[in-house]
Design a protein around this motif. Structure first.
Motif, mmCIF file in Angstrom:
data_model
loop_
_atom_site.group_PDB
_atom_site.id
_atom_site.type_symbol
_atom_site.label_atom_id
_atom_site.label_comp_id
_atom_site.label_asym_id
_atom_site.label_seq_id
_atom_site.Cartn_x
_atom_site.Cartn_y
_atom_site.Cartn_z
ATOM 1 N N GLN A 92 0.831 -1.194 0.000
ATOM 2 C CA GLN A 92 0.000 0.000 0.000
ATOM 3 C C GLN A 92 0.870 1.251 0.000
ATOM 4 O OE1 GLN A 92 -2.124 -0.855 3.647
ATOM 5 N NE2 GLN A 92 -3.867 -1.701 2.525
ATOM 6 N N ILE A 93 0.337 2.319 -0.606
ATOM 7 C CA ILE A 93 1.115 3.551 -0.715
ATOM 8 C C ILE A 93 0.172 4.752 -0.651
ATOM 9 C CG2 ILE A 93 1.025 3.674 -3.255
ATOM 10 C CD1 ILE A 93 3.988 4.522 -3.164
ATOM 11 N N PRO A 94 0.539 5.835 0.046
ATOM 12 C CA PRO A 94 -0.321 7.023 0.072
ATOM 13 C C PRO A 94 -0.209 7.791 -1.244
ATOM 14 C CG PRO A 94 1.679 7.425 1.313
ATOM 15 C CD PRO A 94 1.716 5.985 0.908
ATOM 16 N N PRO A 95 -1.195 8.620 -1.576
ATOM 17 C CA PRO A 95 -1.156 9.377 -2.837
ATOM 18 C C PRO A 95 0.095 10.244 -2.983
ATOM 19 C CG PRO A 95 -3.345 9.487 -1.872
ATOM 20 C CD PRO A 95 -2.467 8.825 -0.844
ATOM 21 N N TYR A 125 4.251 9.503 -7.132
ATOM 22 C CA TYR A 125 5.267 9.959 -8.080
ATOM 23 C C TYR A 125 6.491 9.049 -8.100
ATOM 24 C CZ TYR A 125 8.453 11.830 -4.518
ATOM 25 O OH TYR A 125 9.342 11.961 -3.480
ATOM 26 N N THR A 126 6.664 8.205 -7.072
ATOM 27 C CA THR A 126 7.819 7.298 -7.026
ATOM 28 C C THR A 126 7.599 6.023 -7.839
ATOM 29 O OG1 THR A 126 7.138 5.988 -5.080
ATOM 30 C CG2 THR A 126 8.242 8.095 -4.660
ATOM 31 N N LEU A 127 6.403 5.798 -8.345
ATOM 32 C CA LEU A 127 6.091 4.529 -9.005
ATOM 33 C C LEU A 127 6.702 4.396 -10.408
ATOM 34 C CD1 LEU A 127 2.369 4.026 -7.887
ATOM 35 C CD2 LEU A 127 4.478 3.295 -6.754
ATOM 36 N N PRO A 128 6.707 5.435 -11.254
ATOM 37 C CA PRO A 128 7.361 5.317 -12.566
ATOM 38 C C PRO A 128 8.880 5.368 -12.403
ATOM 39 C CG PRO A 128 5.688 7.065 -12.570
ATOM 40 C CD PRO A 128 5.965 6.722 -11.152
ATOM 41 N N VAL A 129 9.579 4.383 -12.919
ATOM 42 C CA VAL A 129 11.033 4.327 -12.752
ATOM 43 C C VAL A 129 11.712 5.547 -13.353
ATOM 44 C CG1 VAL A 129 11.468 3.009 -14.877
ATOM 45 C CG2 VAL A 129 13.021 2.766 -12.902
ATOM 46 N N GLU A 130 11.123 6.116 -14.412
ATOM 47 C CA GLU A 130 11.759 7.259 -15.087
ATOM 48 C C GLU A 130 11.744 8.529 -14.240
ATOM 49 O OE1 GLU A 130 7.487 6.988 -16.757
ATOM 50 O OE2 GLU A 130 9.134 5.603 -16.234
ATOM 51 N N ASN A 131 10.953 8.574 -13.155
ATOM 52 C CA ASN A 131 10.946 9.749 -12.283
ATOM 53 C C ASN A 131 12.178 9.829 -11.385
ATOM 54 O OD1 ASN A 131 8.634 10.843 -13.282
ATOM 55 N ND2 ASN A 131 7.327 10.287 -11.568
ATOM 56 N N GLY A 132 12.928 8.743 -11.285
ATOM 57 C CA GLY A 132 14.213 8.786 -10.583
ATOM 58 C C GLY A 132 14.142 8.884 -9.084
ATOM 59 N N ALA A 133 12.982 8.583 -8.491
ATOM 60 C CA ALA A 133 12.835 8.613 -7.028
ATOM 61 C C ALA A 133 12.244 7.280 -6.602
ATOM 62 C CB ALA A 133 11.927 9.759 -6.602
ATOM 63 N N SER A 178 -1.759 -0.708 -4.032
ATOM 64 C CA SER A 178 -2.996 -0.055 -3.634
ATOM 65 C C SER A 178 -2.687 1.349 -3.114
ATOM 66 C CB SER A 178 -3.692 -0.855 -2.531
ATOM 67 O OG SER A 178 -4.082 -2.123 -2.999
ATOM 68 N N VAL A 179 -3.330 2.342 -3.691
ATOM 69 C CA VAL A 179 -3.211 3.712 -3.192
ATOM 70 C C VAL A 179 -4.300 3.909 -2.147
ATOM 71 C CG1 VAL A 179 -3.207 6.163 -3.790
ATOM 72 C CG2 VAL A 179 -2.348 4.470 -5.427
ATOM 73 N N LEU A 194 -8.125 3.743 -2.510
ATOM 74 C CA LEU A 194 -8.663 4.727 -3.450
ATOM 75 C C LEU A 194 -8.629 4.207 -4.876
ATOM 76 C CD1 LEU A 194 -6.825 7.886 -2.025
ATOM 77 C CD2 LEU A 194 -9.183 7.146 -1.559
ATOM 78 N N ARG A 195 -7.561 3.461 -5.205
ATOM 79 C CA ARG A 195 -7.389 2.951 -6.565
ATOM 80 C C ARG A 195 -6.185 2.023 -6.592
ATOM 81 N NH1 ARG A 195 -6.464 8.194 -6.151
ATOM 82 N NH2 ARG A 195 -4.325 8.966 -6.210
ATOM 83 N N LYS A 196 -6.005 1.334 -7.687
ATOM 84 C CA LYS A 196 -4.803 0.560 -7.970
ATOM 85 C C LYS A 196 -3.885 1.413 -8.844
ATOM 86 C CE LYS A 196 -6.107 -3.455 -6.134
ATOM 87 N NZ LYS A 196 -5.408 -4.085 -4.982
ATOM 88 N N ALA A 197 -2.577 1.249 -8.666
ATOM 89 C CA ALA A 197 -1.614 2.023 -9.459
ATOM 90 C C ALA A 197 -0.495 1.113 -9.940
ATOM 91 C CB ALA A 197 -1.045 3.168 -8.638
#
Length: 371
Positions: free
Chosen positions: A169-172, A176-184, A220-221, A229-232
């Motif tokens: 689970q992850i908060p909203p 931003y950390t989920l896409p690898v290209e964001n670098g975080a 899960s967000v 709230l949703r799946k990401a």
């Protein structure tokens, strides 16, 4: 008396959850070497709200990096926001000739980091990046012991940690950390902070061989009450495993980081083994050694002659209560003192090259160099 340096702080929110408020604000407000003279957020209104919330009545407020960069009452711009924004907020400051601090990672990829480093060189500005694990008192003590020769020749080291990110689970706020290209992500943040601490103690790795896994590609967000709230979708990796050898002495290195929190309370474990003795560093709480306290044990001798010593180290503030200013403050101290221990953009590019080499190794199944 030396005049205090005037700070333009980027990313101080009105609420108490921003990294700027938890790590920089209390230190900068209490140190005579620095004065916060300006704030910049995503809007001028947001910056004004932060100034009011934190009782900073005399600061200038801005909603864009170009206006902050032009402020003649700012000597240093400190960028403390999410990684994908680092490049666009940092470049105008350097172009204006301002000295600059940026949280780690310097940028979302190596190309952006190299561009910022080159520009900083051309402009002759002083730089610092937030790789503050090396200011952790336990890491400093480990370096002192290794350098003293008590352990003899370093033969092997094992580091294992959980990086909090990427439990199911992850908060909203962390989407931003989920896409690898964001670098975080797990590799670029907790792993990179920890491996920078390892390199501070033992030196760099001659090469890296890596395996990366994205074993939970959907999370899960959830809201503050734990309601989904949703799946990401996630493309960033939740398991990082790297092996290599040390440049100095050839000792074998094994480092593994996983997402989430340890079920066995083993959130961070670092063993350094030499011909004469060993060091053991363990987390009191979480596996972010740039933020949290570590215990240190020194073990000398073998068999019946073995002696175990609990090494006393300074405690880094009260991170469990949300104050992460201790190690960050040590970094600002190094800046004020013009210390050789300042972690600048040149060093940040080196660590970005290491991260890039890890990605290449995992993709190609090859041993990769980064030095």
């Amino acid at each position: 008396m030396t005049q205090s340096k005037r700070i333009g702080l980027v990313g101080l929110s009105a609420g108490g959850s921003s990294w700027a408020s938890r790590s920089h604000l209390s230190y900068l407000n209490s140190n005579p070497n620095y004065t916060i003279t300006a704030l910049q957020n995503s809007s001028k209104e947001s910056a004004e709200a932060a100034a009011k919330a934190w009782n900073l009545p005399n600061v200038s407020t801005y909603g864009d990096p170009e206006s902050l960069a032009r402020d003649p009452n700012v000597d240093i711009i400190a960028v403390s926001v999410n990684v994908p924004q680092h490049y666009k907020l940092t470049k105008p400051a350097i172009e204006a000739g301002k000295d600059i601090f940026v949280e780690w990672p310097l940028a979302k990829n190596l190309a952006e980091a190299e561009e910022l480093y080159k520009l900083a060189q051309e402009k002759g500005v002083k730089t610092m990046v937030g790789l503050q694990a090396r200011y952790n008192p336990s890491v400093i003590k480990a370096r002192e012991i290794v350098k003293s020769g008590k352990l003899g020749r370093i033969l092997q080291t094992t580091m294992f940690g959980h990086g909090l990110l990427y439990s199911p689970q992850i908060p909203p706020s962390y989407e931003y950390t989920l896409p690898v290209e964001n670098g975080a992500n797990l590799l670029t943040v907790p792993f990179a902070h920890a491996v920078d601490g390892l390199a501070y103690v033992l030196g760099e790795l001659e090469s890296v061989s890596a395996t990366l896994g994205n074993l939970r590609p959907e999370l899960s967000v959830i809201d503050g009450d734990g309601k989904e709230l949703r799946k990401a979708k996630k493309t960033a990796h939740d398991v990082v495993s790297v092996t290599g050898t040390l440049v100095e002495g050839g000792g074998v290195v094994e480092i593994t980081y996983m997402g989430g929190i340890s079920r066995t309370d083993r959130n961070f474990y670092w063993e350094i083994n030499g011909t004469e003795g060993s060091l053991l560093l363990e987390a009191v709480t979480f596996g972010h050694i740039q933020m949290y306290e570590l215990t240190v044990k020194l073990i000398l001798g073998d068999g019946e002659a073995k002696k175990v010593e609990d090494v006393q180290v300074e405690k880094p503030g009260e991170p469990d209560k949300g104050d992460h200013s201790f190690n960050v403050g040590k970094a600002w101290d190094a800046w004020a003192e013009n210390s050789e221990d300042i972690v600048d953009f040149k060093h940040a590019v080196l660590r970005h090259k290491m991260v890039d080499a890890i990605y290449r190794s995992a993709e190609k199944g090859t041993k990769e160099k980064y030095l």
